[in-house]
Motif scaffolding. Structure first.
Motif, PDB file in Angstrom:
ATOM      1  N   LEU A 213       0.816  -1.213   0.000  1.00  0.00           N
ATOM      2  CA  LEU A 213       0.000   0.000   0.000  1.00  0.00           C
ATOM      3  C   LEU A 213       0.857   1.274   0.000  1.00  0.00           C
ATOM      4  CD1 LEU A 213      -2.813  -0.970   2.541  1.00  0.00           C
ATOM      5  CD2 LEU A 213      -3.082  -0.618   0.078  1.00  0.00           C
ATOM      6  N   ARG A 214       2.098   1.167   0.495  1.00  0.00           N
ATOM      7  CA  ARG A 214       2.979   2.336   0.555  1.00  0.00           C
ATOM      8  C   ARG A 214       3.652   2.626  -0.786  1.00  0.00           C
ATOM      9  NH1 ARG A 214       4.431   0.411   5.760  1.00  0.00           N
ATOM     10  NH2 ARG A 214       6.115  -0.794   4.831  1.00  0.00           N
ATOM     11  N   LYS A 215       4.059   1.561  -1.488  1.00  0.00           N
ATOM     12  CA  LYS A 215       4.880   1.736  -2.686  1.00  0.00           C
ATOM     13  C   LYS A 215       4.156   1.198  -3.919  1.00  0.00           C
ATOM     14  CE  LYS A 215       9.154   1.318   0.003  1.00  0.00           C
ATOM     15  NZ  LYS A 215      10.425   0.554   0.166  1.00  0.00           N
ATOM     16  N   ASN A 216       4.748   1.463  -5.077  1.00  0.00           N
ATOM     17  CA  ASN A 216       4.168   1.018  -6.346  1.00  0.00           C
ATOM     18  C   ASN A 216       4.743  -0.330  -6.745  1.00  0.00           C
ATOM     19  OD1 ASN A 216       2.582   3.376  -6.759  1.00  0.00           O
ATOM     20  ND2 ASN A 216       4.398   4.464  -7.467  1.00  0.00           N
ATOM     21  N   TYR A 217       3.940  -1.368  -6.584  1.00  0.00           N
ATOM     22  CA  TYR A 217       4.328  -2.716  -6.992  1.00  0.00           C
ATOM     23  C   TYR A 217       3.309  -3.234  -8.012  1.00  0.00           C
ATOM     24  CZ  TYR A 217       7.572  -3.216  -3.011  1.00  0.00           C
ATOM     25  OH  TYR A 217       8.605  -3.069  -2.122  1.00  0.00           O
ATOM     26  N   GLY A 218       3.820  -3.843  -9.061  1.00  0.00           N
ATOM     27  CA  GLY A 218       2.936  -4.509 -10.019  1.00  0.00           C
ATOM     28  C   GLY A 218       1.842  -3.590 -10.537  1.00  0.00           C
ATOM     29  N   CYS A 219       0.608  -4.072 -10.498  1.00  0.00           N
ATOM     30  CA  CYS A 219      -0.548  -3.294 -10.973  1.00  0.00           C
ATOM     31  C   CYS A 219      -1.084  -2.337  -9.910  1.00  0.00           C
ATOM     32  CB  CYS A 219      -1.667  -4.243 -11.418  1.00  0.00           C
ATOM     33  SG  CYS A 219      -1.218  -5.290 -12.810  1.00  0.00           S
ATOM     34  N   SER A 220      -0.516  -2.387  -8.706  1.00  0.00           N
ATOM     35  CA  SER A 220      -0.938  -1.507  -7.598  1.00  0.00           C
ATOM     36  C   SER A 220      -2.448  -1.572  -7.359  1.00  0.00           C
ATOM     37  CB  SER A 220      -0.513  -0.061  -7.872  1.00  0.00           C
ATOM     38  OG  SER A 220       0.891   0.065  -7.861  1.00  0.00           O
ATOM     39  N   ILE A 221      -2.987  -2.765  -7.390  1.00  0.00           N
ATOM     40  CA  ILE A 221      -4.431  -2.924  -7.203  1.00  0.00           C
ATOM     41  C   ILE A 221      -4.848  -2.480  -5.802  1.00  0.00           C
ATOM     42  CG2 ILE A 221      -6.316  -4.617  -7.097  1.00  0.00           C
ATOM     43  CD1 ILE A 221      -4.785  -6.191  -9.268  1.00  0.00           C
ATOM     44  N   GLY A 222      -4.067  -2.853  -4.793  1.00  0.00           N
ATOM     45  CA  GLY A 222      -4.391  -2.452  -3.429  1.00  0.00           C
ATOM     46  C   GLY A 222      -4.410  -0.942  -3.279  1.00  0.00           C
ATOM     47  N   LYS A 223      -3.383  -0.267  -3.819  1.00  0.00           N
ATOM     48  CA  LYS A 223      -3.323   1.191  -3.733  1.00  0.00           C
ATOM     49  C   LYS A 223      -4.482   1.836  -4.486  1.00  0.00           C
ATOM     50  CE  LYS A 223       0.344   3.619  -3.726  1.00  0.00           C
ATOM     51  NZ  LYS A 223       1.602   4.319  -4.087  1.00  0.00           N
ATOM     52  N   THR A 224      -4.854   1.249  -5.621  1.00  0.00           N
ATOM     53  CA  THR A 224      -5.957   1.793  -6.413  1.00  0.00           C
ATOM     54  C   THR A 224      -7.276   1.697  -5.650  1.00  0.00           C
ATOM     55  OG1 THR A 224      -4.840   1.185  -8.477  1.00  0.00           O
ATOM     56  CG2 THR A 224      -7.211   1.602  -8.594  1.00  0.00           C
ATOM     57  N   LEU A 225      -7.503   0.565  -4.991  1.00  0.00           N
ATOM     58  CA  LEU A 225      -8.715   0.417  -4.185  1.00  0.00           C
ATOM     59  C   LEU A 225      -8.758   1.457  -3.068  1.00  0.00           C
ATOM     60  CD1 LEU A 225      -8.889  -3.482  -3.920  1.00  0.00           C
ATOM     61  CD2 LEU A 225     -10.593  -2.018  -5.013  1.00  0.00           C
ATOM     62  N   LYS A 226      -7.606   1.678  -2.437  1.00  0.00           N
ATOM     63  CA  LYS A 226      -7.544   2.651  -1.347  1.00  0.00           C
ATOM     64  C   LYS A 226      -7.798   4.068  -1.854  1.00  0.00           C
ATOM     65  CE  LYS A 226      -4.671   4.255   2.488  1.00  0.00           C
ATOM     66  NZ  LYS A 226      -3.381   4.107   3.221  1.00  0.00           N
ATOM     67  N   LYS A 227      -7.286   4.363  -3.044  1.00  0.00           N
ATOM     68  CA  LYS A 227      -7.395   5.720  -3.594  1.00  0.00           C
ATOM     69  C   LYS A 227      -8.799   6.032  -4.106  1.00  0.00           C
ATOM     70  CE  LYS A 227      -5.424   8.669  -7.217  1.00  0.00           C
ATOM     71  NZ  LYS A 227      -4.418   8.751  -8.313  1.00  0.00           N
ATOM     72  N   LEU A 228      -9.446   5.068  -4.736  1.00  0.00           N
ATOM     73  CA  LEU A 228     -10.676   5.346  -5.470  1.00  0.00           C
ATOM     74  C   LEU A 228     -11.956   4.988  -4.716  1.00  0.00           C
ATOM     75  CD1 LEU A 228      -9.686   4.255  -9.097  1.00  0.00           C
ATOM     76  CD2 LEU A 228      -9.560   6.536  -8.060  1.00  0.00           C
ATOM     77  N   TYR A 229     -11.829   4.209  -3.645  1.00  0.00           N
ATOM     78  CA  TYR A 229     -13.037   3.748  -2.961  1.00  0.00           C
ATOM     79  C   TYR A 229     -13.040   4.208  -1.501  1.00  0.00           C
ATOM     80  CZ  TYR A 229     -13.784   0.898  -7.100  1.00  0.00           C
ATOM     81  OH  TYR A 229     -13.987   0.468  -8.397  1.00  0.00           O
ATOM     82  N   ASP A 230     -14.135   3.948  -0.836  1.00  0.00           N
ATOM     83  CA  ASP A 230     -14.333   4.389   0.544  1.00  0.00           C
ATOM     84  C   ASP A 230     -13.484   3.544   1.501  1.00  0.00           C
ATOM     85  OD1 ASP A 230     -15.182   5.263   2.986  1.00  0.00           O
ATOM     86  OD2 ASP A 230     -17.254   4.544   2.775  1.00  0.00           O
ATOM     87  N   TRP A 231     -12.411   4.139   2.027  1.00  0.00           N
ATOM     88  CA  TRP A 231     -11.480   3.394   2.882  1.00  0.00           C
ATOM     89  C   TRP A 231     -12.093   3.044   4.227  1.00  0.00           C
ATOM     90  CZ3 TRP A 231      -7.842   0.416   1.598  1.00  0.00           C
ATOM     91  CH2 TRP A 231      -6.846   0.021   2.494  1.00  0.00           C
ATOM     92  N   ASP A 232     -13.187   3.702   4.589  1.00  0.00           N
ATOM     93  CA  ASP A 232     -13.869   3.363   5.836  1.00  0.00           C
ATOM     94  C   ASP A 232     -14.711   2.094   5.702  1.00  0.00           C
ATOM     95  OD1 ASP A 232     -12.861   5.530   7.245  1.00  0.00           O
ATOM     96  OD2 ASP A 232     -14.480   6.860   6.577  1.00  0.00           O
ATOM     97  N   ASP A 233     -14.895   1.626   4.472  1.00  0.00           N
ATOM     98  CA  ASP A 233     -15.672   0.410   4.211  1.00  0.00           C
ATOM     99  C   ASP A 233     -14.763  -0.803   4.410  1.00  0.00           C
ATOM    100  OD1 ASP A 233     -17.138  -1.726   3.210  1.00  0.00           O
ATOM    101  OD2 ASP A 233     -17.987  -0.574   1.547  1.00  0.00           O
ATOM    102  N   VAL A 234     -15.068  -1.625   5.400  1.00  0.00           N
ATOM    103  CA  VAL A 234     -14.210  -2.769   5.711  1.00  0.00           C
ATOM    104  C   VAL A 234     -14.096  -3.722   4.534  1.00  0.00           C
ATOM    105  CG1 VAL A 234     -16.088  -4.167   6.712  1.00  0.00           C
ATOM    106  CG2 VAL A 234     -13.719  -4.558   7.437  1.00  0.00           C
TER     107      VAL A 234
END
Length: 285
Positions: A213-234
């Motif tokens: 989540l901190r760095k850019n790895y691969g397709c950065s799917i985890g980072k993309t989810l954090k950036k574009l969606y509601d992070w308060d949603d478990v």
């Protein structure tokens, strides 16, 4: 029931092992390090024979602790030159800058030959290290981190999948597995019995997810989810942490993952969403 519970604890402890990077290139490195160690001298050539499934899984992922290298040749040479076979799936944790630079120099020299093992399904890896008339061969079959056989100059050192440092035949213990007893075990086993492997699983898998989540790895799917969606949603966090861990490990991150059924991605998938939901619900340990 105690006998079954004891068996299940041994199985669980055996299954939840740390692995550095994608398990297929690491398995090749483990076999290669084992063959090189058995040879006992420097090698002049290495031959790697793999099943198609292994070739597929190694082709495009970054070999861990390699400085960005990919492929079977890189995994085999890193294992043979700088790996520690006694560490099994963490075999490449001992690779140094000197070894990385050496492998980068010779990886395309032809010193390592790769052969497809025809008509062999599943997991099969054979690595032969040679020097003159001497040779040593390590074979993995249906298991990433235990030698099926090891030989030098045709003389067997390990035969028929003999498991080192194991007091129990886990294949026999696994015959006790059934859904009813698994559910009973999950509900009733004493937490102290399984605290060590589960604590390690939570800590290591969470650490590599945070890294993803901190760095850019691969397709950065985890980072993309954090950036574009509601992070308060478990539900988003559960997906993002598992994805971020996979992003990192498949791109050569040097942090280990606790695997499940021989797979790091499965290990991340079955643990991180549970951890996220547990924290959301404020569950006890």
């Amino acid at each position: 029931m105690n006998t079954i519970f004891d068996a299940y604890t041994k199985i669980l402890t055996e299954e939840l092992k740390p692995a550095l990077g994608c398990t297929e290139p690491v398995a090749i490195a483990f076999a290669s390090a084992s063959a090189a160690k058995a040879l006992g001298t420097s090698f002049t050539s290495i031959t790697v024979k793999c099943s198609g499934n292994v070739v597929k899984n190694v082709k495009s992922v970054t070999v861990p602790n390699s400085g960005g290298m990919k492929g079977i040749e890189a995994a085999a040479l890193l294992g043979a030159l700088g790996g520690n076979a006694s560490l099994h799936l963490e075999v490449l944790s001992t690779v140094t800058d000197e070894i990385r630079n050496k492998v980068k120099e010779i990886v395309n020299s032809g010193i390592c030959k790769v052969i497809l093992a025809e008509d062999i399904p599943g997991l099969y890896i054979s690595v032969t290290a040679e020097n003159g008339s001497d040779s040593a061969t390590a074979v993995l079959k249906e298991c990433h981190d235990e030698l099926y056989s090891l030989s030098k100059n045709g003389k067997l050192i390990i035969n028929n999948g003999t498991k080192e440092n194991s007091d129990d035949n886990l294949d026999e213990l696994r015959k006790l597995l059934n859904l009813k007893d698994i559910l009973s075990y999950a509900k009733n086993v004493e937490i102290d019995e399984i605290r060590k492997p589960l604590k390690r699983q939570v800590e290591l898998n969470r650490a590599i997810a945070e890294e993803g989540l901190r760095k850019n790895y691969g397709c950065s799917i985890g980072k993309t989810l954090k950036k574009l969606y509601d992070w308060d949603d478990v539900r988003i966090r559960a997906r993002a942490y598992a994805s971020a861990g996979s992003d990192a490990r498949m791109s050569g991150c040097s942090l280990p993952v606790v695997i499940n059924s021989g797979s790091g991605n499965q290990g991340l998938t079955v643990s991180l969403p549970v951890v996220e939901y547990g924290e959301y619900l404020r569950s006890t340990e």
